[in-house]
Enzyme design. Structure first.
Site, PDB file in Angstrom:
ATOM      1  N   GLY A 100       9.705  36.467 -39.515  1.00  0.00           N
ATOM      2  CA  GLY A 100       8.270  36.333 -39.308  1.00  0.00           C
ATOM      3  C   GLY A 100       7.470  36.961 -40.427  1.00  0.00           C
TER       4      GLY A 100
ATOM      5  N   TYR B  67       8.724  55.450 -41.294  1.00  0.00           N
ATOM      6  CA  TYR B  67       9.050  54.456 -40.273  1.00  0.00           C
ATOM      7  C   TYR B  67      10.250  54.902 -39.453  1.00  0.00           C
ATOM      8  CZ  TYR B  67      10.015  49.856 -38.222  1.00  0.00           C
ATOM      9  OH  TYR B  67      10.228  48.824 -37.348  1.00  0.00           O
TER      10      TYR B  67
END
Length: 255
Positions: free
Chosen positions: A184, A149
């Site tokens: 989220g 990532y």
């Protein structure tokens, strides 16, 4: 400021959906693609005036079909948000599978390439436009246990800087957004994955993320969307080649 043609990848879920709806609510025309067919259908139902396609940003043919449909309908685009991304695997690099690495880089970097290649062509031709690439604070710091990532998000910063130089003479601006930990469902999945890799609890990881920023808080989708809307406004007409962190000032990503 309204009435522009706005393209958002991964625009049917999460941050991309928030961006797309904010531009739509401002009066812009919006086109989105997403891999999640159910989410695309829901977006199309909620925003029937939008162009909404199922497309995998890793797939050149699918992206060509989506972006070709946008070009056929609109003739170009004024704002392109290369937003699609995935968290990739978590773990020390010696434990990671090559396929998981490849998939993370393909979504985060190759997807941005396919999107930006098209945007560069149409915007250079029209002599104007804004490209926003979604990086991350992981594109500014080392990020233990998240090498795929971090590597791909650092690459996004380099891509944005380079495209700003390539396209600036033709009136096209390019910037990278670097959100921190955004509240989220996506970050909930990240917390669960990192908990398994680190042996820490999700609650402890959540607290560590907050402790790692000066404002001691997480980020909301609205924080990021507000920055995107500003960058697409006349107030930001001379903002290009910038890497803009929306994160409360990250001090460290070390768990």
């Amino acid at each position: 400021m309204s009435g522009r043609r706005v393209v958002v990848t991964a625009g049917a879920t999460g941050l991309g959906r928030a961006m797309a709806r904010a531009f739509r609510d401002r009066g812009d025309r919006v086109a989105i693609c997403d891999l999640d067919a159910a989410a695309v259908a829901a977006f199309a139902e909620a925003c029937p005036e939008a162009l909404a396609h199922v497309a995998d940003v890793r797939d050149e043919a699918q992206m060509g079909a989506f972006l070709g449909a946008v070009e056929a309908a609109w003739g170009g685009a004024d704002v392109v948000c290369a937003n699609a991304g995935t968290g990739g695997p978590a773990g020390r690099i010696e434990t990671l599978e090559y396929g998981a690495w490849q998939d993370c880089v393909a979504v985060n970097l190759h997807g941005a390439f396919l999107t930006c290649r098209w945007a560069a062509r149409v915007m250079r031709g029209q002599g104007s436009g804004l490209i926003l690439l979604t990086s991350s604070t992981a594109g500014l710091f080392g990020y233990p246990l998240r090498a795929p990532y971090a590597g791909s998000k650092w690459a996004i910063v380099g891509l944005a800087k380079t495209l700003a130089m390539e396209l600036g003479p033709d009136g096209v601006r390019v910037n990278a957004l670097c959100p921190g930990a955004v509240e989220g469902a996506r970050m909930q999945r990240v917390l669960a994955m990192e908990a398994r890799a680190s042996g820490l609890s999700e609650e402890e990881l959540r607290a560590r993320y907050a402790r790692g920023v000066s404002l001691r808080s997480w980020v909301t989708e609205e924080d990021v969307v507000g920055t995107a809307l500003w960058l697409a406004s006349p107030a930001a007409a001379r903002i290009s080649g910038q890497v803009i962190a929306i994160d409360g000032n990250t001090e460290t990503l070390v768990p």
